[in-house]
Design an enzyme around this catalytic site. Structure first.
Site, PDB file in Angstrom:
ATOM      1  N   LYS A 209       1.269   3.903  -3.176  1.00 25.82           N
ATOM      2  CA  LYS A 209       0.894   5.320  -3.083  1.00 25.82           C
ATOM      3  C   LYS A 209       2.100   6.217  -3.365  1.00 25.82           C
ATOM      4  O   LYS A 209       1.955   7.282  -3.972  1.00 25.82           O
ATOM      5  CB  LYS A 209       0.309   5.618  -1.707  1.00 25.82           C
ATOM      6  CG  LYS A 209      -1.050   4.982  -1.462  1.00 25.82           C
ATOM      7  CD  LYS A 209      -2.144   5.582  -2.343  1.00 25.82           C
ATOM      8  CE  LYS A 209      -3.510   5.006  -2.027  1.00 25.82           C
ATOM      9  NZ  LYS A 209      -4.575   5.565  -2.838  1.00 25.82           N
TER      10      LYS A 209
ATOM     11  N   TYR B 216       0.847  -1.204   0.000  1.00 24.85           N
ATOM     12  CA  TYR B 216       0.000   0.000   0.000  1.00 24.85           C
ATOM     13  C   TYR B 216       0.882   1.253   0.000  1.00 24.85           C
ATOM     14  O   TYR B 216       0.703   2.145  -0.835  1.00 24.85           O
ATOM     15  CB  TYR B 216      -0.894  -0.040   1.231  1.00 24.85           C
ATOM     16  CG  TYR B 216      -1.873   1.109   1.342  1.00 24.85           C
ATOM     17  CD1 TYR B 216      -2.868   1.296   0.380  1.00 24.85           C
ATOM     18  CD2 TYR B 216      -1.831   1.987   2.427  1.00 24.85           C
ATOM     19  CE1 TYR B 216      -3.786   2.334   0.495  1.00 24.85           C
ATOM     20  CE2 TYR B 216      -2.744   3.021   2.554  1.00 24.85           C
ATOM     21  CZ  TYR B 216      -3.717   3.193   1.589  1.00 24.85           C
ATOM     22  OH  TYR B 216      -4.625   4.231   1.701  1.00 24.85           O
TER      23      TYR B 216
HETATM   24  P1  NAD Z   1     -12.565   1.969   0.120  1.00 24.72           P
HETATM   25  O1  NAD Z   1     -11.902   0.647   0.128  1.00 24.72           O
HETATM   26  O2  NAD Z   1     -13.841   2.121   0.854  1.00 24.72           O
HETATM   27  O3  NAD Z   1     -12.803   2.474  -1.364  1.00 24.72           O
HETATM   28  C1  NAD Z   1     -11.891   2.197  -2.400  1.00 24.72           C
HETATM   29  C2  NAD Z   1     -12.715   1.938  -3.662  1.00 24.72           C
HETATM   30  O4  NAD Z   1     -11.804   1.663  -4.746  1.00 24.72           O
HETATM   31  C3  NAD Z   1     -13.635   0.735  -3.546  1.00 24.72           C
HETATM   32  O5  NAD Z   1     -14.933   1.075  -3.992  1.00 24.72           O
HETATM   33  C4  NAD Z   1     -12.987  -0.313  -4.462  1.00 24.72           C
HETATM   34  O6  NAD Z   1     -13.919  -1.229  -4.986  1.00 24.72           O
HETATM   35  C5  NAD Z   1     -12.339   0.570  -5.497  1.00 24.72           C
HETATM   36  N1  NAD Z   1     -11.226  -0.074  -6.222  1.00 24.72           N
HETATM   37  C6  NAD Z   1     -10.157  -0.710  -5.682  1.00 24.72           C
HETATM   38  N2  NAD Z   1      -9.354  -1.168  -6.667  1.00 24.72           N
HETATM   39  C7  NAD Z   1      -9.943  -0.806  -7.845  1.00 24.72           C
HETATM   40  C8  NAD Z   1      -9.607  -0.981  -9.215  1.00 24.72           C
HETATM   41  N3  NAD Z   1      -8.498  -1.638  -9.578  1.00 24.72           N
HETATM   42  N4  NAD Z   1     -10.449  -0.488 -10.161  1.00 24.72           N
HETATM   43  C9  NAD Z   1     -11.566   0.189  -9.812  1.00 24.72           C
HETATM   44  N5  NAD Z   1     -11.943   0.385  -8.520  1.00 24.72           N
HETATM   45  C10 NAD Z   1     -11.132  -0.097  -7.552  1.00 24.72           C
HETATM   46  O7  NAD Z   1     -11.469   3.020   0.654  1.00 24.72           O
HETATM   47  P2  NAD Z   1     -11.666   4.537   1.114  1.00 24.72           P
HETATM   48  O8  NAD Z   1     -11.445   4.595   2.562  1.00 24.72           O
HETATM   49  O9  NAD Z   1     -12.881   5.094   0.541  1.00 24.72           O
HETATM   50  O10 NAD Z   1     -10.386   5.196   0.435  1.00 24.72           O
HETATM   51  C11 NAD Z   1     -10.497   5.911  -0.797  1.00 24.72           C
HETATM   52  C12 NAD Z   1      -9.116   6.383  -1.204  1.00 24.72           C
HETATM   53  O11 NAD Z   1      -8.595   7.257  -0.196  1.00 24.72           O
HETATM   54  C13 NAD Z   1      -8.102   5.271  -1.388  1.00 24.72           C
HETATM   55  O12 NAD Z   1      -7.272   5.570  -2.488  1.00 24.72           O
HETATM   56  C14 NAD Z   1      -7.312   5.305  -0.108  1.00 24.72           C
HETATM   57  O13 NAD Z   1      -6.010   4.828  -0.281  1.00 24.72           O
HETATM   58  C15 NAD Z   1      -7.333   6.782   0.234  1.00 24.72           C
HETATM   59  N6  NAD Z   1      -7.175   7.015   1.681  1.00 24.72           N
HETATM   60  C16 NAD Z   1      -8.201   6.727   2.528  1.00 24.72           C
HETATM   61  C17 NAD Z   1      -8.013   6.923   3.883  1.00 24.72           C
HETATM   62  C18 NAD Z   1      -9.097   6.640   4.882  1.00 24.72           C
HETATM   63  O14 NAD Z   1      -8.843   6.765   6.091  1.00 24.72           O
HETATM   64  N7  NAD Z   1     -10.307   6.298   4.495  1.00 24.72           N
HETATM   65  C19 NAD Z   1      -6.781   7.397   4.377  1.00 24.72           C
HETATM   66  C20 NAD Z   1      -5.768   7.648   3.465  1.00 24.72           C
HETATM   67  C21 NAD Z   1      -5.986   7.470   2.112  1.00 24.72           C
END
Ligand code: NAD
Length: 327
Positions: free
Chosen positions: A154, A150
């Site tokens: 990123k 991860y």
């Molecule tokens: P989540 O897992 O709920 O959502 C991620 C979405 O991406 C899901 O709907 C999944 O099906 C989709 N996905 C994954 N791989 C894919 C692919 N190859 N093609 C198409 N869709 C794909 O996660 P989240 O918490 O909503 O996070 C959203 C983004 O924010 C991510 O990139 C994550 O790394 C980043 N982020 C989130 C947090 C947090 O605390 N929630 C913190 C830091 C970064």
């Protein structure tokens, strides 16, 4: 948000933050194309979004080249497994989504001339040696540990985004998102807040890793998404930290969740996973000065509506106060 965008593509739009971002864009009058392969996304979130006529869902894996016809003025690239459970289960997919997936999303932004916003993470700082973490800190990351799929995905995605921007191919903004939580999270997500909340609501032991003195800074999803959209509406390249600097120990968070759940749960301790960060706290000076970003919901208050959200899964028969945040 002011209506600046006419049509946005949100990759990962069926996920926790993505679904809320889609909703906020739709509320602002933007047409939204959600691109998601539902690896960790929620069909329930999609059902709610589909009631908007200006919402369109494309089942699509961003690791394969994809196109969206017609004008697009924002690509919000959120697709990626995001919880340790998810990227532990899908390590190669996580690396491919951060690398090939980000390239395909960047290519779409280049083709359409859209503003590109990439969801990076505080995990790029690894187990940081400085706190709070400013954007100029380059991080302390184990490149081959279990979290590396991860963290390095990123970091690569940031490098690729910066390279496209340097070459003048896109206007890009990199957001380093810190721990976000709130209604809309899946109960089986595996991250700290849903895990503690469901354990406390069931009356099960709340499993704190280590002695619980490690810190986290919880940012409510509505604040996180507002920060992302402020970045989208700006020309700021970033990276810019989006989070809430109100730091708390994991023990304090567990205790608060147990109290809010009115639960008799006890805290039990598990070994800390490898490379688990000891401290996590964003320096948000840049977001404050360049985007006017300020988190509005403190973690103690925000956990209350989050507990309410998880009650529907653990105790579907219990009455609930309707939650905010568009859910
Ligand atoms: P989540 O897992 O709920 O959502 C991620 C979405 O991406 C899901 O709907 C999944 O099906 C989709 N996905 C994954 N791989 C894919 C692919 N190859 N093609 C198409 N869709 C794909 O996660 P989240 O918490 O909503 O996070 C959203 C983004 O924010 C991510 O990139 C994550 O790394 C980043 N982020 C989130 C947090 C947090 O605390 N929630 C913190 C830091 C970064």
């Amino acid at each position: 948000m002011t209506t600046r965008f006419r049509r946005a593509v949100v990759t990962g739009g069926a996920g926790f933050l993505g679904a809320l971002a889609c909703r906020r864009l739709l509320e602002a009058g933007t047409s939204v194309v959600c691109v998601d392969n539902l690896l960790t996304g929620s069909a329930q979130a999609l059902t709610r979004l589909r009631s908007w006529p200006e919402f369109e869902f494309r089942y699509c894996d961003v690791t394969e080249p994809f196109d969206v016809t017609g004008p697009v003025d924002l690509v919000l690239h959120l697709a990626s497994p995001a919880s340790p459970t998810a990227y532990g289960r899908f390590p190669i997919e996580t690396l491919e989504t951060g690398s090939r997936g980000t390239r395909h999303a960047l290519d779409l932004a280049e083709r359409t001339g859209a503003r590109f916003v990439m969801a990076s993470t505080s995990e790029v700082y690894g187990d940081p040696e400085v706190s709070p973490q400013p954007e100029g800190y380059w991080g302390h990351v184990n490149p081959i540990g279990p979290r590396s799929v991860y963290d390095e995905a990123k970091r690569f995605a940031e490098a690729l985004t910066a390279a496209y921007a340097r070459a003048g191919r896109v206007s890009a903004g990199i957001a380093r998102i810190f721990n976000s939580y709130g209604p809309g999270m899946r109960p089986d997500d595996g991250r700290m807040v849903p895990t503690f909340a469901c354990q406390a609501l069931r009356g099960d032991p709340v499993t704190v890793t280590g002695d619980g003195t490690q810190t986290r800074s919880l940012c409510h999803a509505s604040d996180t998404v507002r920060g992302l959209l402020l970045l989208a509406a700006s020309d700021l390249p970033g990276p810019v930290n989006i989070g809430n600097p109100d730091e708390a120990t994991v023990h304090q968070i567990a205790t608060r969740i147990i109290a809010l759940a009115g639960s008799g749960s006890r805290i039990t301790h598990l070994p800390r996973p490898p490379d688990d960060p000891m401290t996590r706290c964003p320096d948000i000076s840049l977001a404050r000065s360049e985007l006017g970003f300020e988190p509005r919901i403190g973690w103690q208050q925000g956990l209350a509506d989050t507990l309410n959200w998880f009650t529907r899964f653990v105790h579907p028969d219990r009455p609930r106060v309707p939650v905010g945040g568009g859910f």
